[in-house]
Design a protein around this motif. Structure first.
Motif, PDB file in Angstrom:
ATOM      1  N   PHE A  88      -5.638   4.068  10.507  1.00 43.75           N
ATOM      2  CA  PHE A  88      -4.147   3.595  10.782  1.00 43.75           C
ATOM      3  C   PHE A  88      -2.730   4.873  12.154  1.00 43.75           C
ATOM      4  CE2 PHE A  88      -4.527  -0.260   8.250  1.00 43.75           C
ATOM      5  CZ  PHE A  88      -5.531  -0.891   9.204  1.00 43.75           C
ATOM      6  N   SER A  89      -1.794   4.031  12.352  1.00 43.11           N
ATOM      7  CA  SER A  89      -0.629   4.469  12.734  1.00 43.11           C
ATOM      8  C   SER A  89       0.036   4.958  11.326  1.00 43.11           C
ATOM      9  CB  SER A  89       0.281   3.957  13.373  1.00 43.11           C
ATOM     10  OG  SER A  89       1.300   3.082  13.215  1.00 43.11           O
ATOM     11  N   GLY A  90       0.975   5.383  11.358  1.00 41.40           N
ATOM     12  CA  GLY A  90       2.268   5.737   9.840  1.00 41.40           C
ATOM     13  C   GLY A  90       2.380   4.502   9.614  1.00 41.40           C
ATOM     14  N   GLY A  91       3.280   3.889  10.524  1.00 51.92           N
ATOM     15  CA  GLY A  91       4.152   2.352  10.280  1.00 51.92           C
ATOM     16  C   GLY A  91       2.593   1.663   9.809  1.00 51.92           C
ATOM     17  N   MET A  92       1.291   1.707  10.418  1.00 59.33           N
ATOM     18  CA  MET A  92       0.278   0.457  10.082  1.00 59.33           C
ATOM     19  C   MET A  92       0.208   0.926   8.316  1.00 59.33           C
ATOM     20  SD  MET A  92      -1.814   0.164  13.140  1.00 59.33           S
ATOM     21  CE  MET A  92      -3.089  -1.030  12.048  1.00 59.33           C
ATOM     22  N   LYS A  93       0.377   1.932   8.337  1.00 60.53           N
ATOM     23  CA  LYS A  93      -0.597   2.766   6.626  1.00 60.53           C
ATOM     24  C   LYS A  93       1.265   2.483   5.510  1.00 60.53           C
ATOM     25  CE  LYS A  93      -2.438   6.563   8.504  1.00 60.53           C
ATOM     26  NZ  LYS A  93      -2.503   8.463   8.026  1.00 60.53           N
ATOM     27  N   ARG A  94       1.999   2.360   5.953  1.00 60.89           N
ATOM     28  CA  ARG A  94       2.890   1.866   4.546  1.00 60.89           C
ATOM     29  C   ARG A  94       2.635   0.092   5.081  1.00 60.89           C
ATOM     30  NH1 ARG A  94       6.193   5.034   2.333  1.00 60.89           N
ATOM     31  NH2 ARG A  94       7.644   3.215   2.296  1.00 60.89           N
ATOM     32  N   ARG A  95       2.642  -0.355   5.786  1.00 60.22           N
ATOM     33  CA  ARG A  95       2.440  -2.174   5.819  1.00 60.22           C
ATOM     34  C   ARG A  95       1.565  -1.888   5.187  1.00 60.22           C
ATOM     35  NH1 ARG A  95       2.457  -4.104  11.620  1.00 60.22           N
ATOM     36  NH2 ARG A  95       2.408  -2.149  11.708  1.00 60.22           N
ATOM     37  N   CYS A  96       0.212  -1.452   4.974  1.00 63.43           N
ATOM     38  CA  CYS A  96      -1.233  -2.025   4.499  1.00 63.43           C
ATOM     39  C   CYS A  96      -0.934  -1.542   2.806  1.00 63.43           C
ATOM     40  CB  CYS A  96      -2.451  -0.923   5.184  1.00 63.43           C
ATOM     41  SG  CYS A  96      -3.222  -1.007   4.571  1.00 63.43           S
ATOM     42  N   ALA A  97       0.021  -0.032   2.722  1.00 65.47           N
ATOM     43  CA  ALA A  97      -0.114   0.176   1.660  1.00 65.47           C
ATOM     44  C   ALA A  97       1.099  -1.004   0.533  1.00 65.47           C
ATOM     45  CB  ALA A  97       1.212   1.402   1.082  1.00 65.47           C
ATOM     46  N   LEU A  98       1.891  -1.685   1.041  1.00 65.60           N
ATOM     47  CA  LEU A  98       2.866  -2.852   0.824  1.00 65.60           C
ATOM     48  C   LEU A  98       1.572  -4.372   0.172  1.00 65.60           C
ATOM     49  CD1 LEU A  98       5.485  -4.470  -0.694  1.00 65.60           C
ATOM     50  CD2 LEU A  98       5.372  -5.020   2.403  1.00 65.60           C
ATOM     51  N   VAL A  99       0.466  -4.344   1.135  1.00 68.55           N
ATOM     52  CA  VAL A  99      -0.611  -5.646   1.206  1.00 68.55           C
ATOM     53  C   VAL A  99      -1.643  -5.071  -0.297  1.00 68.55           C
ATOM     54  CG1 VAL A  99      -2.143  -6.450   2.117  1.00 68.55           C
ATOM     55  CG2 VAL A  99      -0.188  -6.187   3.592  1.00 68.55           C
ATOM     56  N   ARG A 100      -1.627  -3.378  -0.306  1.00 69.25           N
ATOM     57  CA  ARG A 100      -2.297  -4.005  -1.254  1.00 69.25           C
ATOM     58  C   ARG A 100      -1.993  -3.778  -2.647  1.00 69.25           C
ATOM     59  NH1 ARG A 100      -3.861   1.966   1.510  1.00 69.25           N
ATOM     60  NH2 ARG A 100      -2.507   2.559   0.389  1.00 69.25           N
ATOM     61  N   GLY A 101      -0.390  -3.374  -2.444  1.00 64.86           N
ATOM     62  CA  GLY A 101       0.259  -3.527  -3.868  1.00 64.86           C
ATOM     63  C   GLY A 101       0.174  -5.499  -4.227  1.00 64.86           C
ATOM     64  N   LEU A 102       0.568  -5.649  -3.168  1.00 67.45           N
ATOM     65  CA  LEU A 102       0.873  -6.864  -3.198  1.00 67.45           C
ATOM     66  C   LEU A 102      -0.129  -7.932  -3.507  1.00 67.45           C
ATOM     67  CD1 LEU A 102       4.225  -7.711  -1.359  1.00 67.45           C
ATOM     68  CD2 LEU A 102       3.784  -7.221  -3.983  1.00 67.45           C
ATOM     69  N   ALA A 103      -1.666  -7.969  -3.191  1.00 71.32           N
ATOM     70  CA  ALA A 103      -2.280  -8.654  -2.742  1.00 71.32           C
ATOM     71  C   ALA A 103      -3.128  -8.460  -4.034  1.00 71.32           C
ATOM     72  CB  ALA A 103      -3.656  -7.928  -2.223  1.00 71.32           C
ATOM     73  N   VAL A 104      -2.667  -7.880  -5.682  1.00 71.48           N
ATOM     74  CA  VAL A 104      -2.789  -8.771  -6.757  1.00 71.48           C
ATOM     75  C   VAL A 104      -1.827  -8.935  -7.376  1.00 71.48           C
ATOM     76  CG1 VAL A 104      -3.526  -7.154  -9.168  1.00 71.48           C
ATOM     77  CG2 VAL A 104      -4.032  -6.095  -6.578  1.00 71.48           C
ATOM     78  N   GLU A 105      -2.373 -10.224  -8.309  1.00 70.62           N
ATOM     79  CA  GLU A 105      -1.604 -10.739  -8.628  1.00 70.62           C
ATOM     80  C   GLU A 105      -0.764 -10.431 -10.464  1.00 70.62           C
ATOM     81  OE1 GLU A 105       1.016 -13.969  -9.303  1.00 70.62           O
ATOM     82  OE2 GLU A 105      -0.788 -13.680  -8.385  1.00 70.62           O
ATOM     83  N   LYS A 106       0.516  -9.679  -9.945  1.00 72.32           N
ATOM     84  CA  LYS A 106       1.391  -9.171 -11.244  1.00 72.32           C
ATOM     85  C   LYS A 106       2.494  -9.528 -11.418  1.00 72.32           C
ATOM     86  CE  LYS A 106      -1.377  -6.148 -11.692  1.00 72.32           C
ATOM     87  NZ  LYS A 106      -2.558  -6.162 -12.616  1.00 72.32           N
ATOM     88  N   ASP A 107       3.056  -9.393 -12.617  1.00 72.40           N
ATOM     89  CA  ASP A 107       4.361 -10.196 -12.876  1.00 72.40           C
ATOM     90  C   ASP A 107       5.479  -8.909 -12.045  1.00 72.40           C
ATOM     91  OD1 ASP A 107       3.476 -12.019 -14.310  1.00 72.40           O
ATOM     92  OD2 ASP A 107       3.482 -10.783 -15.671  1.00 72.40           O
TER      93      ASP A 107
END
Length: 102
Positions: free
Chosen positions: A31-50
């Motif tokens: 991925f490009s740098g921006g895609m990596k940043r967005r993917c990191a956000l998705v990885r974090g938010l894809a798991v249900e947390k409070d």
């Protein structure tokens, strides 16, 4: 959250962040740098947390992609606590967030 639910949330977030379906199966290293940043956000938010902690979530994103990330953060913050670490004073203003200085 089940694995299927988590995958469904991740796919939805990837689509919101305009990461093409063809790219969903690619290795993140390609991925490009921006895609990596967005993917990191998705990885974090894809798991249900409070509570979610985000470190400089808008860094290295162009304005269009930064706005997409803001939209997702604002939507998530309606039901979850999100703590954002940033050096950019505009970040908390654009999110209408509470500023805490340490």
């Amino acid at each position: 959250m089940s694995k299927n639910e988590s995958q469904s949330v991740a796919t939805s977030l990837l689509e919101e962040l305009l990461i093409a379906k063809d790219d969903h199966k690619k290795a993140v290293k390609d991925f490009s740098g921006g895609m990596k940043r967005r993917c990191a956000l998705v990885r974090g938010l894809a798991v249900e947390k409070d509570i979610y902690m985000l470190d400089e979530p808008f860094r290295a994103l162009d304005e269009d992609n930064a706005q997409k990330v803001r939209d997702i953060i604002i939507k998530t913050a309606k039901t979850k606590l999100i703590i954002i670490v940033t050096h950019n004073e505009e970040d908390y203003k654009t999110l209408n967030a509470q500023r805490v200085l340490l």
